[in-house]
Design a protein around this motif. Structure first.
Motif, mmCIF file in Angstrom:
data_model
loop_
_atom_site.group_PDB
_atom_site.id
_atom_site.type_symbol
_atom_site.label_atom_id
_atom_site.label_comp_id
_atom_site.label_asym_id
_atom_site.label_seq_id
_atom_site.Cartn_x
_atom_site.Cartn_y
_atom_site.Cartn_z
ATOM 1 N N LEU A 191 34.305 35.652 24.699
ATOM 2 C CA LEU A 191 33.829 37.028 24.625
ATOM 3 C C LEU A 191 34.727 37.903 23.754
ATOM 4 O O LEU A 191 34.275 38.886 23.192
ATOM 5 C CB LEU A 191 33.697 37.626 26.028
ATOM 6 N N ARG A 231 39.344 39.134 47.358
ATOM 7 C CA ARG A 231 37.890 39.057 47.351
ATOM 8 C C ARG A 231 37.360 39.812 48.556
ATOM 9 O O ARG A 231 37.791 39.585 49.684
ATOM 10 C CB ARG A 231 37.457 37.605 47.428
ATOM 11 N N TRP A 241 34.045 38.441 41.284
ATOM 12 C CA TRP A 241 34.538 37.260 40.584
ATOM 13 C C TRP A 241 35.988 37.491 40.184
ATOM 14 O O TRP A 241 36.452 38.630 40.140
ATOM 15 C CB TRP A 241 33.686 36.944 39.350
ATOM 16 N N ARG A 242 36.669 36.404 39.913
ATOM 17 C CA ARG A 242 38.087 36.496 39.541
ATOM 18 C C ARG A 242 38.246 37.019 38.126
ATOM 19 O O ARG A 242 37.498 36.661 37.226
ATOM 20 C CB ARG A 242 38.732 35.117 39.586
ATOM 21 N N ARG A 243 39.248 37.828 37.929
ATOM 22 C CA ARG A 243 39.561 38.276 36.579
ATOM 23 C C ARG A 243 41.038 38.677 36.575
ATOM 24 O O ARG A 243 41.474 39.435 37.446
ATOM 25 C CB ARG A 243 38.666 39.482 36.213
ATOM 26 N N ASP A 244 41.785 38.163 35.628
ATOM 27 C CA ASP A 244 43.192 38.531 35.445
ATOM 28 C C ASP A 244 44.011 38.396 36.738
ATOM 29 O O ASP A 244 44.848 39.241 37.033
ATOM 30 C CB ASP A 244 43.320 39.976 34.937
ATOM 31 N N GLY A 245 43.749 37.357 37.487
ATOM 32 C CA GLY A 245 44.541 37.123 38.689
ATOM 33 C C GLY A 245 44.117 37.958 39.886
ATOM 34 O O GLY A 245 44.640 37.778 40.974
ATOM 35 N N GLY A 246 43.167 38.892 39.704
ATOM 36 C CA GLY A 246 42.645 39.677 40.823
ATOM 37 C C GLY A 246 41.139 39.501 40.899
ATOM 38 O O GLY A 246 40.617 38.473 40.496
ATOM 39 N N TRP A 247 40.462 40.502 41.418
ATOM 40 C CA TRP A 247 39.017 40.411 41.580
ATOM 41 C C TRP A 247 38.321 41.612 40.984
ATOM 42 O O TRP A 247 38.814 42.729 41.062
ATOM 43 C CB TRP A 247 38.657 40.297 43.065
ATOM 44 N N GLN A 277 33.400 41.228 28.424
ATOM 45 C CA GLN A 277 33.405 40.080 29.339
ATOM 46 C C GLN A 277 32.865 40.473 30.715
ATOM 47 O O GLN A 277 32.078 39.740 31.313
ATOM 48 C CB GLN A 277 34.828 39.523 29.456
ATOM 49 N N VAL A 280 28.992 41.033 30.401
ATOM 50 C CA VAL A 280 28.235 39.782 30.303
ATOM 51 C C VAL A 280 28.240 39.066 31.651
ATOM 52 O O VAL A 280 27.224 38.528 32.095
ATOM 53 C CB VAL A 280 28.812 38.887 29.183
ATOM 54 N N THR A 281 29.382 39.089 32.330
ATOM 55 C CA THR A 281 29.459 38.454 33.645
ATOM 56 C C THR A 281 28.487 39.133 34.608
ATOM 57 O O THR A 281 27.773 38.465 35.365
ATOM 58 C CB THR A 281 30.899 38.533 34.194
ATOM 59 N N ILE A 284 24.914 37.988 33.901
ATOM 60 C CA ILE A 284 24.630 36.632 34.404
ATOM 61 C C ILE A 284 24.524 36.664 35.930
ATOM 62 O O ILE A 284 23.619 36.078 36.526
ATOM 63 C CB ILE A 284 25.733 35.644 33.957
ATOM 64 N N LEU A 285 25.437 37.409 36.546
ATOM 65 C CA LEU A 285 25.467 37.489 38.012
ATOM 66 C C LEU A 285 24.196 38.165 38.545
ATOM 67 O O LEU A 285 23.600 37.711 39.525
ATOM 68 C CB LEU A 285 26.711 38.277 38.438
ATOM 69 N N GLU A 288 21.431 35.823 38.525
ATOM 70 C CA GLU A 288 21.598 34.808 39.565
ATOM 71 C C GLU A 288 21.214 35.379 40.931
ATOM 72 O O GLU A 288 20.508 34.729 41.700
ATOM 73 C CB GLU A 288 23.057 34.352 39.554
#
Lengths: 304, 292
Positions: A191, A231, A241-247, A277, A280-281, A284-285, A288
């Motif tokens: 991305l 989370r 979702w996870r991002r950069d070590g966090g949520w 990013q 886009v996530t 998609i989510l 889903e």
């Protein structure tokens, strides 16, 4: 050279559908492309990126809709998986390509040396393509696709699995082509690369779920995002979702301006400004989650 | 002090006269994720193969769980190679059962729910994203204490990548340690520490912030960009296109301004990204000289 107005050539896809038997691989996809600009198609495995790029390059017929493109000789196409001959050397691969496009020998030599130098491949010009590292092979593939100076350059995942140094070389080649006025289309799963594009198309299961400049796609993201160290429990957990070590936690019901005047925060965590990013996530989510609610009812047309 | 799971001390590996890994020091502890970054050919996979006991070191000491790499140590490692290491002609269930047998856990493997729709499909016919999840599942089934993952997220969409990282974090949270190679610089945020290799050597180590430090890049805004790009190129400064700007790592704004001559352009400075810093650190001197 001056930049031509966006879409002046009218190239690109309009309302394109592609069927493989009963499966709809592309569903009403529209994607304009322009000279002197880099456009990116993003999405996961099976999203339809390769199918769209094959249609744009003329390697595949559409079932419905229209693709406008320059004459076939004016198109350079790198298929996924490099498109080079493993049993020929780097120099032979390019000499073959030059001969196929009837580029005069002296001119071809000059271009080949220039491109190989730019891509850091000059030292391996006599190595068999089959013995190059993945990154080197991709660079060779991109050079082969652009050697005849096409007006439209279509590159299917030129950078997937390629290390950052080779990616930088690839981007130098792509930037050079764009600066010369070529219309460049790439498929990518990075991305941060798509963020450099003038226009981005987000595909998921054959449908466009986002389109525009990276900024427009980010701005169009519904709801709000929060960053959290852990989370969240319950339903919010499904939207995180996870991002950069966090949520990251996505709240679809919160307006972009936030829960103003509501007196209480609708979610936990710090509000964050989304980037491409994130956007886009979320796209998609959201698809889903919608699919989960429809379950398993009528997802007509598109099947994964 | 947290338990050390794996350690390399001055480890080198030569193939004939070629030095693939040169005097590498590396420590991996329980409960941490170490990101191993490097160009193709930097020595990452050779280093991994030495940790797995597939290759002996030419010099230095490799220790895993306090001893030399061995089959006993391998039982406590979960490994996902770049190629995923699955048998294409077997179903996912057959792959998992085979792996269970190899790790001495009987010949039955239960199929996770998400795999049930694919129960009868040979792995080679599954979408790449599903294959990757199968390989992960297989590598984690024996509850390894050390995870070694070679480009686990290549070519995967961002949501699927986030979920793979969640799986890694779950294992690490439960007390494992993980060594992960990746080409996605944004995944550095998932790692506690980064180790950057170039030409067999470790060239940087630390958090992403420690590695980028205060380094800056020059940023050029011009319309049209083509003329600016051409001028920078003529001066031998490699420029990368970023939206409607050009980014020029490792060249000062003054030098960039000089190269642009009389062109109308705005030149500013911005903090270097990890990817740009990586490029500065790993491009060999002769390449750097050839480029600029």
């Amino acid at each position: 050279m001056s930049s031509p107005p966006v879409g002046a050539e009218g190239w690109g896809a309009t309302g394109v559908c592609v069927r493989y038997g009963k499966r709809l691989a592309l569903d009403q996809v529209t994607f304009p492309i322009s000279s002197g600009q880099m456009s990116a198609v993003v999405g996961g495995d099976g999203a339809g990126r390769t199918t769209l790029l094959r249609c744009l390059s003329g390697a595949m017929a559409v079932s419905e809709g229209v693709v406008r493109r320059p004459a076939q000789r004016q198109i350079g196409y790198l298929p996924a998986g490099s498109g080079t001959y493993p049993d020929l050397t780097v120099a032979e691969n390019l000499a073959f390509r030059a001969a196929a496009y009837q580029i005069p020998a002296a001119e071809a030599d000059e271009r080949i040396v220039g491109y190989l130098n730019r891509a850091g491949l000059l030292a391996v010009r006599d190595r068999l393509a089959g013995r190059l590292s993945g990154g080197m092979r991709q660079k060779l593939g991109v050079i082969a696709a652009m050697l005849h100076r096409p007006a439209l350059l279509v590159l299917d995942e030129p950078t997937t699995g390629v290390d950052p140094v080779s990616r930088a070389d690839l981007w130098s080649l792509i930037a050079h082509a764009t600066a010369e006025g070529v219309a460049v289309v790439i498929a990518t799963s990075y991305l941060d690369e798509a963020e450099r594009a003038s226009r981005v198309l987000v595909l998921d299961a054959g449908r466009a779920i986002g389109a525009g400049t990276p900024g427009q796609i980010v701005a169009a993201m519904p709801g709000r995002l929060r960053a959290s160290d852990a989370r969240p429990e319950g339903a919010a957990g499904l939207r995180s979702w996870r991002r950069d070590g966090g949520w990251r936690v996505w709240d679809p019901d919160e307006g972009p301006a936030g829960p103003r005047g509501s007196g209480q925060a609708a979610g936990s965590g710090r509000p964050v400004d989304p980037d491409l990013q994130d956007a886009v996530t979320v796209a998609i989510l959201a698809r889903e989650l919608a699919g989960r609610e429809e379950q398993p009812a009528a997802r007509k047309g598109v099947q994964r | 002090m947290t338990e050390t799971l794996a350690e390399c001390v001055a480890v080198s590996r030569r193939f004939g006269r070629f030095v693939a890994v040169a005097e590498v020091d590396l420590i991996l502890r329980r409960g941490e994720v170490v990101g191993l970054l490097g160009a193709n050919g930097a020595g990452k996979t050779t280093l991994i193969r030495m940790l797995l006991g597939l290759l002996p070191a030419s010099a230095g000491v490799v220790q895993v769980f306090g001893g030399s790499p061995s089959r006993q140590a391998r039982r406590r490692i979960g490994y996902v190679p770049q190629s995923l290491g699955l048998y294409d002609d077997l179903t996912a269930g057959e792959n998992l059962a085979f792996s269970a047998a190899v790790f001495g856990r009987g010949t039955q493997a239960s199929l996770p729910d998400w795999l049930r729709p694919y129960a009868r499909v040979p792995v080679g016919g599954l979408p790449l994203g599903v294959q990757r999840r199968v390989a992960f599942h297989e590598a984690l089934e024996h509850r390894p204490e050390l995870l070694i993952l070679d480009e686990p997220t290549s070519g995967v969409d961002p949501l699927a990548r986030a979920r793979l990282w969640d799986t890694i974090a779950g294992a690490v949270g439960a007390g494992a340690g993980a060594l992960v190679t990746t080409h996605y610089m944004d995944e550095a945020g998932e790692c506690d520490r980064l180790v950057i290799m170039a030409e067999g050597r470790v060239v940087a180590m630390g958090t992403a912030r420690e590695i980028t430090g205060d380094a800056q890049v020059s940023v050029v805004e011009a319309d049209p960009l083509a003329a600016a790009y051409g001028a920078l190129e003529a001066a031998g400064f490699p420029a990368a296109l970023a939206g409607r700007t050009l980014r020029v790592p490792a060249v000062s704004p003054a030098d960039v301004r000089r190269a642009l001559g009389s062109l109308a352009a705005r030149v500013s400075e911005a903090p270097v990204t990890l990817e740009e810093r990586f490029f500065q650190l790993t491009v060999s001197d002769n390449r750097a000289q050839a480029a600029g």
